[in-house]
Design a protein around this motif. Structure first.
Motif, short mmCIF file in Angstrom:
data_model
loop_
_atom_site.label_atom_id
_atom_site.label_comp_id
_atom_site.label_asym_id
_atom_site.label_seq_id
_atom_site.Cartn_x
_atom_site.Cartn_y
_atom_site.Cartn_z
N GLN A 39 0.84 -1.20 0.00
CA GLN A 39 0.00 0.00 0.00
C GLN A 39 0.88 1.26 0.00
O GLN A 39 0.88 2.04 0.95
N THR A 40 1.65 1.43 -1.08
CA THR A 40 2.49 2.63 -1.24
C THR A 40 1.95 3.44 -2.41
O THR A 40 1.69 2.88 -3.48
N TYR A 218 -0.49 10.90 8.71
CA TYR A 218 0.88 10.48 8.33
C TYR A 218 1.93 11.30 9.06
O TYR A 218 1.66 12.42 9.50
N GLU A 232 4.75 8.38 6.21
CA GLU A 232 4.25 7.05 6.57
C GLU A 232 3.17 7.17 7.63
O GLU A 232 3.08 8.18 8.33
N ARG A 233 2.38 6.12 7.76
CA ARG A 233 1.24 6.15 8.67
C ARG A 233 1.60 6.59 10.08
O ARG A 233 2.59 6.16 10.64
N GLU A 235 0.71 6.15 13.64
CA GLU A 235 -0.02 5.17 14.48
C GLU A 235 -0.88 5.87 15.53
O GLU A 235 -1.82 5.28 16.07
N ASN A 240 -6.57 5.94 12.63
CA ASN A 240 -5.55 5.14 11.95
C ASN A 240 -6.09 3.80 11.46
O ASN A 240 -5.68 3.29 10.43
N THR A 243 -7.25 3.85 7.92
CA THR A 243 -6.28 4.22 6.88
C THR A 243 -5.78 2.95 6.19
O THR A 243 -5.47 1.97 6.86
N ASP A 246 -0.17 2.89 3.40
CA ASP A 246 0.85 2.89 4.46
C ASP A 246 1.92 3.94 4.26
O ASP A 246 2.47 4.47 5.21
N ARG A 247 2.25 4.21 2.99
CA ARG A 247 3.42 5.03 2.70
C ARG A 247 3.14 5.86 1.45
O ARG A 247 2.57 5.37 0.48
N LYS A 535 -5.13 9.27 3.23
CA LYS A 535 -5.86 8.33 4.11
C LYS A 535 -7.15 7.81 3.46
O LYS A 535 -7.69 6.80 3.88
#
Length: 542
Positions: A39-40, A218, A232-233, A235, A240, A243, A246-247, A535
Motif C-alpha cells: 500500500q504505497t 501520516y 508514513e502512517r 499510528e 488510523n 487508513t 501505508d506510505r 488516508k
C-alpha cells in the motif's frame, strides 16, 4: 446548526468497527475490492515544496503534503463536502459572527500528546503574527477573524485575535463580519494546529523529519530537498484503523516528459500529462488518462507597481496584448487536455458563480486581433516603434510552450518583442513577490469554493496581488460581497471592471489532466479543489 447528521456519525463509528477485521482479509471494507499487499502511493511533483509548516506553506504541492501530516478542524470528502476533522462539528450564532467548534477527545499528536483547542489558538495567532510574516497571513484577515487585520498591521497584540479555547474540546471564533462560508475555509493549511513546544525547541528546523511532530494521518519520515519526501502512517492518528495507504512518496521531477516515462515504467502511480499528449494517451490507455475540471486559473500579470514599466500603465497596451492571445490555440493545440479558455478571472467550475458576459469573449479571434492592432497604434506602437518587454515564468516545459506561443502571437500580429526568462520556483515566487518583473506567469487554485477566493486576489490588500493592481471600486465591491446575501451582481461587476482594465491576462482555466494508475482507488475527481487525502485512497490488487 451543525453539519453532521446522526446517521452519518453512526455510519462512521460502524465503519471503524468493521475495518480492522476487513483489512485482515485483504479486502476494502466498503467496496469489497481485493487490496494490494503493497500500500504505497508514489506521485510526481514539479518542484520542491515551499515549506511543510502549515502557517508558512504557500504552494499547492506543499499543501498536499501538509494535509497528510496535519489535520485541521474540518476535512473534505471526495465531492468536496465538509466532513469532520479534529472537530466533530460546529455551531454558528444566528448572525454568523461566532462559530463554536467541538473537538474530538481522541485526537493525538504523533508524540502521543492530545490535540487540544489551545493548539489551534496558538497556530492562528502564529499565522497573524507579524514576526512570522506568514505569506498567508492575509487569509486569516479574509476569514474575517476579529482583530486579524489590526494584528497583521502591527497595531494590536496577537492575544487580541478573536479565537479562544474555553476548554480543551471547545474552540470559539469571533468574526468582525458575518461569513457564511467560514467553515469551508478551515480546510486550508494555514488554519491547521501547530505544536508549540516543538516549534519553540527547534525554531525553523521543527519541520525536519527528525524533529517534526504532527497530528494528521501520516508522519514525515524522509525528506531529500529537490529529490523526494516520504510520509508514513501515523499510528497515533485517531482514525488510523481506517487508513489503508501505508506510505506516500512525492518525487520531484522537473521535466513532464521524464515523469511520463517513469510513470510508463511503473515507478509512479500518478503524474501530470505533458501538454498536447492527452488525446493520444486517452486513446491508448482510456482507463488511466483522466481529465476533469479544476478550481484553478492560468494568467499573466502586469507589474503595475511604481517600479513597473511605464508602457503597462497604458490600458490600451494591456488590452491589446490580452486581445491578441489566441486562447483556442493554447487550449486545443498546445494543452489539448480539456482546459476551457479564460476570458474572466474566475473559473466556471466555481460553486454558485455565473460567468458574466465580457466583450472579448463574444468576438471572433480576427476581430480581437484587429482591435489589438488599433489599440496598440493608439498607444504609439507599431512596426516602426515596436513594444518591448520581458516576461518570466517558472521552469517547466509546459509553461515554456505557452510563453513561447504568447510571444510569437504578439510578434506576428503586433510586432511586439518579448524576451522570455525562466526561473526555479522559489526564486520565481520571490522575484514576483518583490515586483522584480515586467510581465509574469500567475496561477491560482481556489482556497475554498467561492468566487471571492479568486477575485480577492486582485484587491489592494491581497498578499498575492503581485502586480499591485489597485482599484477602489473593486475593493469596495469585494468588501460588500463578504456580507451580501446575493453576491452575483457584485462579482459580475468586478469581472467587468477587470475585463475593462486588464490588470491580468486570463488564459485558461485548469483541468486535472493526469495519468492515474487504475489500481489507485477513490481518487476524488469530483472535488474541484482537488483537496485529496492519502488516508482516503487505497491500492487495488492487480
Amino acid at each position: 446548526m451543525t453539519h453532521m447528521s446522526k446517521p452519518l456519525v453512526a455510519a462512521l463509528l460502524a465503519g471503524t468497527m468493521l475495518t480492522s477485521q476487513a483489512f485482515a482479509a485483504g479486502t476494502h471494507p466498503v467496496t469489497g475490492e481485493a487490496l494490494a499487499d503493497d500500500q504505497t502511493f508514489t506521485y510526481r511533483v514539479l518542484d520542491e515544496h515551499s515549506s511543510l509548516d502549515p502557517q508558512v506553506v504557500e504552494d499547492v504541492t506543499g499543501s498536499e503534503v501538509v494535509r497528510d501530516l496535519f489535520e485541521g478542524l474540518m476535512n473534505q470528502d471526495a465531492e468536496g463536502n465538509l466532513v469532520p476533522g479534529v472537530a466533530t462539528g460546529y455551531e454558528a450564532s444566528d448572525d454568523k459572527t461566532e462559530y463554536t467548534f467541538t473537538l474530538r477527545d481522541n485526537a493525538k499528536w504523533s508524540n502521543g500528546e492530545p490535540v487540544v483547542a489551545g493548539d489551534f489558538v496558538y497556530a492562528w495567532r502564529r499565522a497573524v503574527n507579524p514576526e512570522l510574516s506568514s505569506p498567508y497571513s492575509w487569509f486569516m484577515e479574509l476569514m474575517s477573524i476579529e482583530n486579524a487585520a489590526e494584528i497583521i498591521a502591527g497595531e494590536m497584540p496577537v492575544e487580541e485575535l478573536g479565537v479562544s479555547a474555553p476548554d480543551d474540546q471547545t474552540l470559539v471564533v469571533k468574526l468582525s463580519a458575518p461569513l457564511p462560508y467560514f467553515p469551508q475555509m478551515t480546510t486550508h493549511a494555514t488554519t491547521f494546529p501547530a505544536p508549540q513546544k516543538v516549534i519553540e525547541e527547534f525554531g525553523t528546523d521543527w519541520t525536519k523529519p527528525e524533529n517534526i511532530v504532527s497530528n494528521g494521518a501520516y508522519v514525515l519520515t524522509e525528506h531529500m530537498p529537490m529529490e523526494r519526501s516520504v510520509r508514513e502512517r501515523n499510528e497515533m492518528y485517531w482514525d488510523n484503523e481506517s487508513t489503508i495507504i501505508d506510505r506516500v512518496e512525492a518525487l520531484v521531477i522537473n521535466d513532464e516528459n521524464v515523469a511520463l516515462t517513469r510513470y510508463m515504467a511503473g515507478e509512479l502511480d500518478r503524474t501530470e500529462i505533458p501538454a498536447g499528449q492527452f488525446p493520444r494517451l486517452k486513446a491508448e490507455m482510456p482507463e488511466e488518462a483522466v481529465s476533469f475540471p479544476r478550481l484553478c486559473n492560468y494568467y499573466y500579470t502586469f507589474n503595475l507597481s511604481e517600479s513597473g514599466p511605464e508602457v503597462f500603465k497604458d490600458v490600451n497596451v494591456r488590452k491589446a496584448l490580452a486581445l491578441a492571445v489566441d486562447r483556442k490555440i493554447i487550449t486545443e493545440n498546445i494543452l489539448a487536455g480539456g482546459q476551457p479558455q479564460a476570458f474572466t478571472f474566475t473559473p466556471a467550475a466555481t460553486a454558485g458563480f455565473e460567468v458574466p458576459e465580457v466583450e472579448m469573449a463574444s468576438m471572433t479571434q480576427a476581430e480581437r486581433d484587429e482591435m489589438a492592432r488599433e489599440l496598440l497604434a493608439e498607444a504609439g506602437y507599431g512596426p516602426d516603434n515596436p513594444l518591448k518587454f520581458s516576461m518570466i515564468y517558472n521552469t517547466s516545459d509546459d509553461h515554456k510552450k505557452i510563453a513561447v506561443a504568447l510571444s510569437q502571437m504578439w510578434k506576428q500580429k503586433l510586432g511586439v518583442e518579448a524576451e522570455l526568462g525562466n526561473m526555479e520556483w522559489k526564486v520565481f515566487l520571490e522575484e514576483r513577490g518583490n515586483q522584480n518583473f515586467e510581465l509574469a506567469r500567475g496561477a491560482w487554485c481556489g482556497d475554498y469554493n467561492e468566487a471571492s477566493t479568486f477575485l480577492d486576489l486582485l484587491t489592494s490588500p491581497s498578499g498575492y496581488n503581485d502586480g499591485k493592481y489597485s482599484n477602489a471600486r473593486v475593493d469596495a465591491l469585494m468588501q460588500e460581497a463578504r456580507t451580501a446575501s446575493d453576491t452575483g451582481p457584485l462579482y459580475t461587476e468586478v469581472e467587468q471592471i477587470l475585463a475593462e482594465e486588464m490588470p491580468v491576462i486570463p488564459i485558461y482555466h485548469y483541468a486535472g489532466v493526469y495519468m492515474l494508475d487504475s489500481d489507485v482507488g477513490n481518487w476524488p475527481v469530483d472535488n474541484v479543489e482537488q483537496n485529496w487525502y492519502s488516508k482516503d485512497l487505497y491500492k487495488i490488487a492487480e
